[in-house]
Design a protein around this motif. Structure first.
Motif, PDB file in Angstrom:
ATOM      1  N   ASP A  16       0.840  -1.196   0.000  1.00 14.09           N
ATOM      2  CA  ASP A  16       0.000   0.000   0.000  1.00 14.09           C
ATOM      3  C   ASP A  16       0.880   1.253   0.000  1.00 14.09           C
ATOM      4  N   ASP A  17       0.821   2.038  -1.059  1.00 12.68           N
ATOM      5  CA  ASP A  17       1.655   3.245  -1.190  1.00 12.68           C
ATOM      6  C   ASP A  17       1.272   4.329  -0.196  1.00 12.68           C
ATOM      7  N   ASN A  18       0.089   4.216   0.406  1.00 13.49           N
ATOM      8  CA  ASN A  18      -0.345   5.235   1.365  1.00 13.49           C
ATOM      9  C   ASN A  18       0.283   5.051   2.751  1.00 13.49           C
ATOM     10  N   LYS A  19       0.947   3.924   2.960  1.00 19.54           N
ATOM     11  CA  LYS A  19       1.591   3.674   4.248  1.00 19.54           C
ATOM     12  C   LYS A  19       2.889   4.484   4.333  1.00 19.54           C
ATOM     13  N   ASN A  20       3.127   5.123   5.503  1.00 17.43           N
ATOM     14  CA  ASN A  20       4.377   5.875   5.662  1.00 17.43           C
ATOM     15  C   ASN A  20       5.537   4.934   5.980  1.00 17.43           C
ATOM     16  N   VAL A  44       7.419  -1.263  10.540  1.00 18.03           N
ATOM     17  CA  VAL A  44       6.753  -2.130  11.511  1.00 18.03           C
ATOM     18  C   VAL A  44       6.169  -3.354  10.817  1.00 18.03           C
ATOM     19  N   LEU A  45       5.528  -3.117   9.664  1.00 23.85           N
ATOM     20  CA  LEU A  45       4.933  -4.218   8.911  1.00 23.85           C
ATOM     21  C   LEU A  45       5.995  -5.182   8.396  1.00 23.85           C
TER      22      LEU A  45
END
Length: 368
Positions: free
Chosen positions: A89-93, A99-100
């Motif tokens: 997901d490109d919206n994740k910073n 963390v992911l």
């Protein structure tokens, strides 16, 4: 017990195996008396077949792995694949992705430990055979399919004489063989009906995308990664992504191909209905030497029982019977307890299809 399509289940029969929701939690416990309300609830959760106990099938069959282990495996693959989707997901910073990333590494490590545990457990079992078709929900197809394919491939691999290290790689590779589908649009994965040529081309790309993801983002061995790349190759060169022929295909990928196709054929999909296990076995037998390595198909046929004890079957002499015992040398000809002839219920008697060579099973019966 016997497996029956949900639309053929009658009120008042008893559930022979627990049902789990898409989070791995028990939806209905084994032994529950099925009412119209419960049957409606089962349908709402997209189950298309369940195991029941009725007057014709009182016995039980044990799954090749413990139900809690199967559910743990499904939950682990679900969590891992969902984390991979979140990472894409490109919206994740950057912090969230870091963390992911740690979470994904831990989940894959957990999956490797689980795969090793499954191999160690199944490897010690005598007379190993798949007698049970897993209860499947269309809502969690990808996760169930990954686990079912891994277990089936493991059983074939043991029958084929693989050492434990190869069995670890085979099981882990099959748990992750469809990781590339996480990068395919969900509307395409869930499309009903046939895919167009353009859509099928996108779908086929899941093999390369899965391999590349595992290569670039994990420390998994190439043996594990190559299964995700080659599980749709066919020994006559008609498979994808590269059209490889038998000598060019990795040995574990050939085993994975048979396992993956069998589970896919015996599962309801948006594109088509599930086949009965006996039809799927016969199709794979017919494809031996053409699509699948013939020696692997021979092992597969010895390890998958299309007519488990308790299965109601149609016979070619206009009878209906219940499979009473399995002939391990020729599973298409079991011992059958006849309960109906020419449309009439009869006093049950045994028919040994090994001796009665002029009688064959013509199909699986769901309503006696």
């Amino acid at each position: 017990m016997r497996m029956v399509p949900i639309n053929a289940v009658k009120e008042g029969t008893f559930l022979a195996q627990a049902l789990y929701n898409d989070q791995g939690k028990i939806l209905l416990s084994k032994g529950v008396r099925l009412t119209d309300g419960l049957l409606k609830r089962i349908k709402e959760h997209s189950f298309y077949s369940i195991y029941i106990i009725d007057e014709y099938s009182q016995g039980e069959l044990d799954d090749i792995i413990k139900p809690q282990v199967r559910q743990k495996a499904i939950a682990t693959i679900r969590a891992t694949l969902n984390t991979i989707v979140d990472l894409d997901d490109d919206n994740k910073n950057k912090f969230a992705k870091k963390v992911l990333e740690k979470q994904k590494d831990q989940q894959i490590d957990d999956m490797q430990k689980l795969a090793k545990m499954i191999v160690d457990d199944i490897f010690t079992q005598n007379d190993l055979m798949i007698n049970l078709v897993d209860i499947k929900s269309m809502d969690s197809y990808t996760f169930n399919h990954s686990v079912n394919s891994a277990i089936l491939a493991l059983v074939i691999g043991i029958g084929h004489g693989l050492n434990k290290n190869d069995l670890y790689d085979l099981t882990m590779g099959m748990l992750l063989h469809d990781v590339g589908k996480m990068f395919i649009p969900s509307d395409l994965l869930n499309k009903e009906g046939n895919l167009t040529q353009e859509e099928f081309a996108i779908m086929k790309d899941h093999t390369v995308r899965g391999y590349n993801y595992l290569k670039d983002n994990t420390d998994l061995s190439n043996k594990i990664r190559i299964i995700s790349l080659q599980h749709h190759e066919r020994v006559d060169g008609t498979g994808y992504p590269f059209g490889l022929k038998d000598p060019q295909i990795y040995s574990l990928s050939k085993i994975g191909a048979v396992a993956e196709v069998y589970d896919a054929m015996t599962s309801d999909r948006p594109q088509r209905k599930a086949l009965p296990p006996n039809d799927a076995v016969e199709l794979i037998m017919g494809a031996g030497g053409r699509y699948f390595n013939i020696d692997i198909v021979k092992t597969f046929v010895k390890k998958v029982n299309p007519f488990p004890v308790g299965t109601a079957v149609y016979l070619s002499n206009d009878s209906i019977g219940i499979v009473e015992a399995i002939n391990n040398l020729y599973m298409l000809r079991p011992l059958v307890r006849i309960v109906k002839q020419e449309g009439k219920i009869v006093e049950p008697f045994l028919c040994d299809l090994i001796r009665e060579k002029n009688i064959v099973i013509t199909g699986i019966c769901h309503e006696i």
